[in-house]
Design a protein around this motif. Structure first.
Motif, mmCIF file in Angstrom:
data_model
loop_
_atom_site.group_PDB
_atom_site.id
_atom_site.type_symbol
_atom_site.label_atom_id
_atom_site.label_comp_id
_atom_site.label_asym_id
_atom_site.label_seq_id
_atom_site.Cartn_x
_atom_site.Cartn_y
_atom_site.Cartn_z
ATOM 1 N N SER A 1 -14.936 88.218 -74.346
ATOM 2 C CA SER A 1 -13.934 89.087 -73.747
ATOM 3 C C SER A 1 -14.588 90.326 -73.145
ATOM 4 O O SER A 1 -15.456 90.956 -73.758
ATOM 5 C CB SER A 1 -12.928 89.524 -74.819
ATOM 6 O OG SER A 1 -12.003 90.454 -74.311
ATOM 7 N N GLY A 2 -14.196 90.638 -71.915
ATOM 8 C CA GLY A 2 -14.707 91.831 -71.248
ATOM 9 C C GLY A 2 -15.999 91.629 -70.494
ATOM 10 O O GLY A 2 -16.515 92.570 -69.882
ATOM 11 N N ALA A 3 -16.526 90.415 -70.499
ATOM 12 C CA ALA A 3 -17.818 90.172 -69.864
ATOM 13 C C ALA A 3 -17.752 90.351 -68.353
ATOM 14 O O ALA A 3 -16.774 89.987 -67.705
ATOM 15 C CB ALA A 3 -18.322 88.772 -70.197
ATOM 16 N N THR A 4 -18.811 90.897 -67.806
ATOM 17 C CA THR A 4 -19.000 91.018 -66.362
ATOM 18 C C THR A 4 -20.142 90.094 -65.951
ATOM 19 O O THR A 4 -20.809 89.498 -66.808
ATOM 20 C CB THR A 4 -19.369 92.457 -65.976
ATOM 21 O OG1 THR A 4 -20.618 92.794 -66.610
ATOM 22 C CG2 THR A 4 -18.298 93.441 -66.437
ATOM 23 N N THR A 5 -20.389 89.998 -64.653
ATOM 24 C CA THR A 5 -21.510 89.178 -64.216
ATOM 25 C C THR A 5 -22.816 89.663 -64.825
ATOM 26 O O THR A 5 -23.661 88.860 -65.228
ATOM 27 C CB THR A 5 -21.620 89.185 -62.684
ATOM 28 O OG1 THR A 5 -21.664 90.546 -62.214
ATOM 29 C CG2 THR A 5 -20.447 88.473 -62.032
ATOM 30 N N SER A 6 -22.994 90.977 -64.916
ATOM 31 C CA SER A 6 -24.245 91.510 -65.451
ATOM 32 C C SER A 6 -24.366 91.290 -66.952
ATOM 33 O O SER A 6 -25.456 90.990 -67.450
ATOM 34 C CB SER A 6 -24.383 93.007 -65.128
ATOM 35 O OG SER A 6 -23.333 93.752 -65.699
ATOM 36 N N SER A 7 -23.264 91.401 -67.701
ATOM 37 C CA SER A 7 -23.362 91.178 -69.144
ATOM 38 C C SER A 7 -23.504 89.695 -69.477
ATOM 39 O O SER A 7 -24.118 89.344 -70.482
ATOM 40 C CB SER A 7 -22.161 91.785 -69.881
ATOM 41 O OG SER A 7 -20.957 91.107 -69.573
ATOM 42 N N VAL A 8 -22.961 88.831 -68.626
ATOM 43 C CA VAL A 8 -23.227 87.404 -68.805
ATOM 44 C C VAL A 8 -24.719 87.154 -68.585
ATOM 45 O O VAL A 8 -25.376 86.448 -69.360
ATOM 46 C CB VAL A 8 -22.388 86.537 -67.844
ATOM 47 C CG1 VAL A 8 -22.810 85.068 -67.938
ATOM 48 C CG2 VAL A 8 -20.902 86.657 -68.163
ATOM 49 N N SER A 9 -25.267 87.748 -67.529
ATOM 50 C CA SER A 9 -26.692 87.572 -67.230
ATOM 51 C C SER A 9 -27.582 88.099 -68.347
ATOM 52 O O SER A 9 -28.560 87.459 -68.739
ATOM 53 C CB SER A 9 -27.048 88.285 -65.920
ATOM 54 O OG SER A 9 -26.424 87.668 -64.820
ATOM 55 N N SER A 10 -27.247 89.279 -68.875
ATOM 56 C CA SER A 10 -28.120 89.916 -69.857
ATOM 57 C C SER A 10 -27.881 89.435 -71.282
ATOM 58 O O SER A 10 -28.805 89.440 -72.102
ATOM 59 C CB SER A 10 -27.949 91.442 -69.811
ATOM 60 O OG SER A 10 -26.623 91.806 -70.163
ATOM 61 N N GLY A 11 -26.647 89.002 -71.578
ATOM 62 C CA GLY A 11 -26.326 88.695 -72.966
ATOM 63 C C GLY A 11 -25.979 87.260 -73.295
ATOM 64 O O GLY A 11 -25.874 86.914 -74.484
ATOM 65 N N GLN A 12 -25.802 86.417 -72.269
ATOM 66 C CA GLN A 12 -25.357 85.056 -72.558
ATOM 67 C C GLN A 12 -26.317 83.956 -72.106
ATOM 68 O O GLN A 12 -26.288 82.853 -72.646
ATOM 69 C CB GLN A 12 -23.979 84.811 -71.909
ATOM 70 C CG GLN A 12 -22.881 85.713 -72.442
ATOM 71 C CD GLN A 12 -21.508 85.389 -71.850
ATOM 72 O OE1 GLN A 12 -21.261 84.297 -71.341
ATOM 73 N NE2 GLN A 12 -20.607 86.354 -71.912
ATOM 74 N N LEU A 13 -27.158 84.243 -71.140
ATOM 75 C CA LEU A 13 -28.000 83.181 -70.584
ATOM 76 C C LEU A 13 -29.059 82.683 -71.555
ATOM 77 O O LEU A 13 -29.645 81.613 -71.342
ATOM 78 C CB LEU A 13 -28.664 83.647 -69.286
ATOM 79 C CG LEU A 13 -27.732 84.021 -68.135
ATOM 80 C CD1 LEU A 13 -28.510 84.122 -66.828
ATOM 81 C CD2 LEU A 13 -26.578 83.036 -67.998
#
Length: 264
Positions: free
Chosen positions: A83-95
């Motif tokens: 919840s609340g993820a942005t493109t940058s937080s997906v890149s930095s925290g999910q990949l």
């Protein structure tokens, strides 16, 4: 060719066809290493039944990634959508959940980059003119700054999982215009929000195509089930406030899941 040889050939072809048509998809699904990425529309905010490990990310067992995994029994399944993820937080925290062995990826991202939550809050609490102005700002962000952010995210996904089939899902159309709602936002505000979601989806679809990914719209699935439709699959303004404007459990199972399943 003898009759016996002919029918033996036909039987062989038929068995091969059955194998291709009847077994290829389940075998592929069963062998998939599936990772779900993205924001609240992939984590399942609004659907309830959140996993304890997900904390504030609010990953729901009723979200489309969990539903697809339960139905298809992939070799591995991980959801890191939040919840609340942005493109940058997906890149930095999910990949980090991806690898070269990942074969299937789903992702929703972009809505928070253009301030979706702030748009809806502004439109609920402030004047029509202020609402429309905030929507127009979001549209400008979607057209001018979001494409590069999506390109960066999609490049990161491809780098980590070059062989994966990547499915990018869009966002619903939120309102049925001239619908059953007699209170709340004006038709002008509802129309502006719908237009913004269409522009956002268009931007995401184009960037996904440029990356070689598959875009799957959910607009058709939600048509007839928007807010003000009489049978909405989306929460309106509600408590807890985080649920507002997110799919209900039925929106995940009858909206997002079919859109993902049709291309996964």
């Amino acid at each position: 060719m003898s009759v016996r040889t002919f029918w033996a050939s036909v039987s062989t072809l038929a068995i091969g066809a059955v194998a291709v048509l009847g077994l290829a998809q389940p075998a592929s699904a069963a062998g998939a290493n599936y990772v779900a990425l993205g924001d609240s529309y992939s984590s399942g905010v609004g659907a309830g039944s959140y996993t304890s490990e997900s904390g504030d990310c609010l990953r729901s067992t009723k979200s489309y990634p969990y539903l697809w995994a339960a139905a298809n029994a992939p070799s591995s399944f991980t959801s890191v959508a939040c919840s609340g993820a942005t493109t940058s937080s997906v890149s930095s925290g999910q990949l980090g959940a991806l690898s070269s062995s990942t074969t299937l990826v789903s992702v929703t991202a972009g809505g928070n980059d253009v301030g979706f939550a702030d748009v809806m809050q502004t439109c609920v609490l402030q004047s029509e003119a202020t609402c429309v102005a905030r929507v127009n700002t979001a549209v400008s962000q979607a057209q001018n700054t979001l494409p590069a952010k999506l390109d960066s995210l999609y490049s990161g996904i491809h780098t980590r999982s070059p062989q994966a089939h990547v499915v990018v899902l869009g966002y619903p159309r939120f309102y049925k215009l001239s619908g059953s709602c007699i209170a709340g936002l004006t038709e002008t505000e509802r129309g502006a929000i719908n237009n913004a979601s269409e522009i956002l989806n268009g931007v995401i679809a184009k960037r996904a195509a440029n990356a070689g990914f598959t875009f799957s719209s959910v607009v058709d699935e939600f048509t007839g089930h928007e807010l003000c439709s009489g049978d909405p699959w989306l929460h309106s303004v509600t408590l807890p406030i985080t649920n507002s404007y997110h799919p209900k459990a039925v929106g995940q199972s009858n909206g997002y899941l079919p859109a993902f399943r049709s291309v996964a």
